[in-house]
Design a protein around this motif. Structure first.
Motif, PDB file in Angstrom:
ATOM      1  N   LYS A 142       0.807  -1.228   0.000  1.00 47.77           N
ATOM      2  CA  LYS A 142       0.000   0.000   0.000  1.00 47.77           C
ATOM      3  C   LYS A 142       0.841   1.279   0.000  1.00 47.77           C
ATOM      4  N   ARG A 143       2.078   1.155  -0.447  1.00 51.70           N
ATOM      5  CA  ARG A 143       2.963   2.314  -0.499  1.00 51.70           C
ATOM      6  C   ARG A 143       3.047   2.925  -1.896  1.00 51.70           C
ATOM      7  N   LYS A 144       2.382   2.285  -2.853  1.00 52.78           N
ATOM      8  CA  LYS A 144       2.419   2.794  -4.231  1.00 52.78           C
ATOM      9  C   LYS A 144       1.069   2.578  -4.902  1.00 52.78           C
ATOM     10  N   ILE A 145       0.638   3.602  -5.618  1.00 50.30           N
ATOM     11  CA  ILE A 145      -0.578   3.511  -6.431  1.00 50.30           C
ATOM     12  C   ILE A 145      -0.182   3.744  -7.884  1.00 50.30           C
ATOM     13  N   THR A 146      -0.619   2.859  -8.767  1.00 48.73           N
ATOM     14  CA  THR A 146      -0.323   2.991 -10.192  1.00 48.73           C
ATOM     15  C   THR A 146      -1.627   3.210 -10.965  1.00 48.73           C
ATOM     16  N   LEU A 147      -1.637   4.230 -11.809  1.00 42.89           N
ATOM     17  CA  LEU A 147      -2.777   4.499 -12.683  1.00 42.89           C
ATOM     18  C   LEU A 147      -2.436   3.999 -14.082  1.00 42.89           C
ATOM     19  N   HIS A 148      -3.235   3.086 -14.592  1.00 42.95           N
ATOM     20  CA  HIS A 148      -3.031   2.553 -15.942  1.00 42.95           C
ATOM     21  C   HIS A 148      -3.994   3.285 -16.877  1.00 42.95           C
ATOM     22  N   VAL A 149      -3.453   4.222 -17.638  1.00 42.02           N
ATOM     23  CA  VAL A 149      -4.279   5.078 -18.499  1.00 42.02           C
ATOM     24  C   VAL A 149      -4.384   4.472 -19.891  1.00 42.02           C
ATOM     25  N   GLU A 150      -5.594   4.428 -20.406  1.00 44.85           N
ATOM     26  CA  GLU A 150      -5.821   3.949 -21.769  1.00 44.85           C
ATOM     27  C   GLU A 150      -5.825   5.147 -22.705  1.00 44.85           C
ATOM     28  N   ASP A 151      -4.870   5.181 -23.640  1.00 43.78           N
ATOM     29  CA  ASP A 151      -4.805   6.300 -24.593  1.00 43.78           C
ATOM     30  C   ASP A 151      -6.101   6.366 -25.389  1.00 43.78           C
ATOM     31  N   PRO A 152      -6.782   7.515 -25.403  1.00 44.88           N
ATOM     32  CA  PRO A 152      -8.066   7.605 -26.112  1.00 44.88           C
ATOM     33  C   PRO A 152      -7.942   7.244 -27.588  1.00 44.88           C
ATOM     34  N   PRO A 153      -8.860   6.439 -28.119  1.00 46.02           N
ATOM     35  CA  PRO A 153      -8.861   6.126 -29.555  1.00 46.02           C
ATOM     36  C   PRO A 153      -9.323   7.347 -30.350  1.00 46.02           C
ATOM     37  N   ILE A 154      -8.906   7.415 -31.609  1.00 48.38           N
ATOM     38  CA  ILE A 154      -9.300   8.531 -32.463  1.00 48.38           C
ATOM     39  C   ILE A 154     -10.135   8.018 -33.635  1.00 48.38           C
ATOM     40  N   ALA A 155     -10.587   8.932 -34.465  1.00 46.79           N
ATOM     41  CA  ALA A 155     -11.510   8.575 -35.556  1.00 46.79           C
ATOM     42  C   ALA A 155     -10.793   8.065 -36.798  1.00 46.79           C
ATOM     43  N   LEU A 156      -9.471   7.942 -36.747  1.00 45.77           N
ATOM     44  CA  LEU A 156      -8.691   7.550 -37.913  1.00 45.77           C
ATOM     45  C   LEU A 156      -8.140   6.128 -37.762  1.00 45.77           C
ATOM     46  N   PHE A 157      -7.887   5.491 -38.904  1.00 42.98           N
ATOM     47  CA  PHE A 157      -7.412   4.115 -38.918  1.00 42.98           C
ATOM     48  C   PHE A 157      -6.061   4.046 -39.634  1.00 42.98           C
ATOM     49  N   ASN A 158      -5.264   3.023 -39.278  1.00 43.90           N
ATOM     50  CA  ASN A 158      -3.982   2.839 -39.952  1.00 43.90           C
ATOM     51  C   ASN A 158      -4.153   1.997 -41.211  1.00 43.90           C
ATOM     52  N   GLU A 159      -3.045   1.638 -41.851  1.00 42.29           N
ATOM     53  CA  GLU A 159      -3.101   0.884 -43.114  1.00 42.29           C
ATOM     54  C   GLU A 159      -3.670  -0.517 -42.924  1.00 42.29           C
ATOM     55  N   GLN A 160      -3.593  -1.041 -41.700  1.00 41.35           N
ATOM     56  CA  GLN A 160      -4.157  -2.366 -41.411  1.00 41.35           C
ATOM     57  C   GLN A 160      -5.613  -2.263 -40.954  1.00 41.35           C
ATOM     58  N   ASN A 161      -6.181  -1.086 -41.133  1.00 34.85           N
ATOM     59  CA  ASN A 161      -7.576  -0.821 -40.753  1.00 34.85           C
ATOM     60  C   ASN A 161      -7.811  -0.976 -39.257  1.00 34.85           C
ATOM     61  N   GLN A 162      -6.783  -0.676 -38.479  1.00 33.78           N
ATOM     62  CA  GLN A 162      -6.897  -0.692 -37.028  1.00 33.78           C
ATOM     63  C   GLN A 162      -7.031   0.745 -36.521  1.00 33.78           C
ATOM     64  N   ARG A 167      -1.840   8.458 -28.851  1.00 33.16           N
ATOM     65  CA  ARG A 167      -0.412   8.176 -28.690  1.00 33.16           C
ATOM     66  C   ARG A 167       0.232   7.932 -30.053  1.00 33.16           C
ATOM     67  N   ASP A 168      -0.506   7.297 -30.966  1.00 30.50           N
ATOM     68  CA  ASP A 168       0.019   7.061 -32.319  1.00 30.50           C
ATOM     69  C   ASP A 168       0.286   8.376 -33.045  1.00 30.50           C
ATOM     70  N   VAL A 169      -0.489   9.388 -32.750  1.00 38.65           N
ATOM     71  CA  VAL A 169      -0.355  10.685 -33.432  1.00 38.65           C
ATOM     72  C   VAL A 169       0.681  11.567 -32.741  1.00 38.65           C
ATOM     73  N   PHE A 170       0.568  11.722 -31.425  1.00 39.64           N
ATOM     74  CA  PHE A 170       1.411  12.685 -30.711  1.00 39.64           C
ATOM     75  C   PHE A 170       2.712  12.091 -30.190  1.00 39.64           C
ATOM     76  N   ALA A 171       2.790  10.759 -30.107  1.00 41.63           N
ATOM     77  CA  ALA A 171       4.010  10.062 -29.667  1.00 41.63           C
ATOM     78  C   ALA A 171       4.509  10.652 -28.347  1.00 41.63           C
ATOM     79  N   ASP A 172       5.791  11.085 -28.311  1.00 39.74           N
ATOM     80  CA  ASP A 172       6.396  11.561 -27.067  1.00 39.74           C
ATOM     81  C   ASP A 172       5.861  12.919 -26.622  1.00 39.74           C
ATOM     82  N   GLU A 173       5.132  13.604 -27.489  1.00 41.39           N
ATOM     83  CA  GLU A 173       4.558  14.904 -27.094  1.00 41.39           C
ATOM     84  C   GLU A 173       3.370  14.733 -26.157  1.00 41.39           C
ATOM     85  N   LEU A 174       2.788  13.533 -26.126  1.00 43.06           N
ATOM     86  CA  LEU A 174       1.637  13.290 -25.280  1.00 43.06           C
ATOM     87  C   LEU A 174       2.071  13.000 -23.841  1.00 43.06           C
ATOM     88  N   GLN A 175       1.517  13.754 -22.911  1.00 36.88           N
ATOM     89  CA  GLN A 175       1.716  13.524 -21.489  1.00 36.88           C
ATOM     90  C   GLN A 175       0.346  13.487 -20.810  1.00 36.88           C
TER      91      GLN A 175
END
Length: 288
Positions: A142-162, A167-175
């Motif tokens: 009980k000395r540590k709490i971890t938040l597992h954040v799910e990067d919000p999906p966007i309205a666009l798809f990649n070449e594999q239709n996924q 995070r795919d768009v902003f990469a390291d700029e996303l905090q």
């Protein structure tokens, strides 16, 4: 005067020749309140008013390049156009025009149709980032709490239709910015994390105490008024069995103490008064 008569004669002949279509002349109302609405790269161009005897056509382009049309927004009776998949270069600067045109199948003598231009729009800088989902994990000690954040999906798809994520768009700029505090307190702290796994340890939290959290995307490269995304729903971590102080809060207890002391004093005074009355009346409490 002669030129005007010739023009009217020509238009009359033109309308007569076009047997299988209608022909109208005159102006159409311009679109008003043309604006962009974009959340997680789902990008709509919106305007007013609802058309009656005319339609709208949307043209868009990267600034300085040729204008294009979206096939779903030609001679439409709607007042919005989904350009999510049309704005391919997310870092480009776009503008759009909403043209007022005759209904489908109707011709007009106008050479240039009334149009209203939008403000400039850059998806990468201007789309709003929606609220993220996250899960809370408390360590065994009980000395540590971890938040597992799910990067919000966007309205666009990649070449594999996924479906892609922010995070795919902003990469390291996303905090992510976390706002948190004890469940029993109104005090708040904040922490910025470059990772989607946010760890809070003893310098941030008290072990075994319940904390409540809000998370939102943070993109520092953007303009100040558009750096933060939508705030997540509030979630709280489990805590140990609460002490009296945790259950009611120090403020409530401190406020209760004077009241309790005052009540105790009144009881003592009341008891003392009764004893004094009995003493002066000669009543020792024993029957003769």
């Amino acid at each position: 005067m002669i030129r005007m008569e010739r023009k009217m004669f020509f238009l009359t002949k033109l309308c007569t020749v076009l047997i299988f279509t209608n022909c109208v002349s005159g102006d159409y109302p311009k679109a008003q309140n043309v604006s962009w609405l974009s959340i997680n790269f789902k990008t709509l161009l919106m305007w007013d008013p609802k058309p009656t005897n005319y339609s709208y056509t949307v043209e868009y382009s990267v600034i300085g390049q040729n204008r294009k049309k979206n096939q779903h927004c030609i001679r439409t009776m709607e007042t919005e156009c989904d350009l999510s998949n049309s704005l391919v270069d997310l870092k480009a600067i776009y503008s759009a025009d909403v043209l007022s045109k005759p209904l489908l199948g109707v011709n007009s003598d106008l050479i240039e149709f009334p149009h209203t231009r939008s403000e400039r729009f850059t998806p990468y800088k201007d789309t709003l980032i929606g609220r993220p989902e996250f899960k809370i994990e408390v360590s065994k000690d009980k000395r540590k709490i971890t938040l597992h954040v799910e990067d919000p999906p966007i309205a666009l798809f990649n070449e594999q239709n996924q479906r892609r994520t922010i995070r795919d768009v902003f990469a390291d700029e996303l905090q992510y910015k976390v706002t948190f505090g004890k469940a029993t307190s109104t005090g708040k702290k904040t922490k910025i994390s470059a990772s989607s796994e946010i760890e809070l340890e003893e310098e941030d939290i008290d072990p075994g105490v319940s904390y409540c959290f809000n998370v939102q995307a943070y993109i520092p490269s953007r303009s100040t008024d558009n750096q933060l995304g939508e705030l997540s729903q509030r979630q709280c971590s489990p805590g140990d069995d609460k002490s009296v102080f945790e259950e009611y809060g120090i403020g409530v207890i401190v406020g209760f103490i004077p009241a309790a002391l005052g009540a105790l004093s009144e009881i003592r005074l009341w008891g003392g008064s009764n004893l004094a009355a009995k003493h002066f009346s000669g009543d020792d409490g024993e029957k003769p």
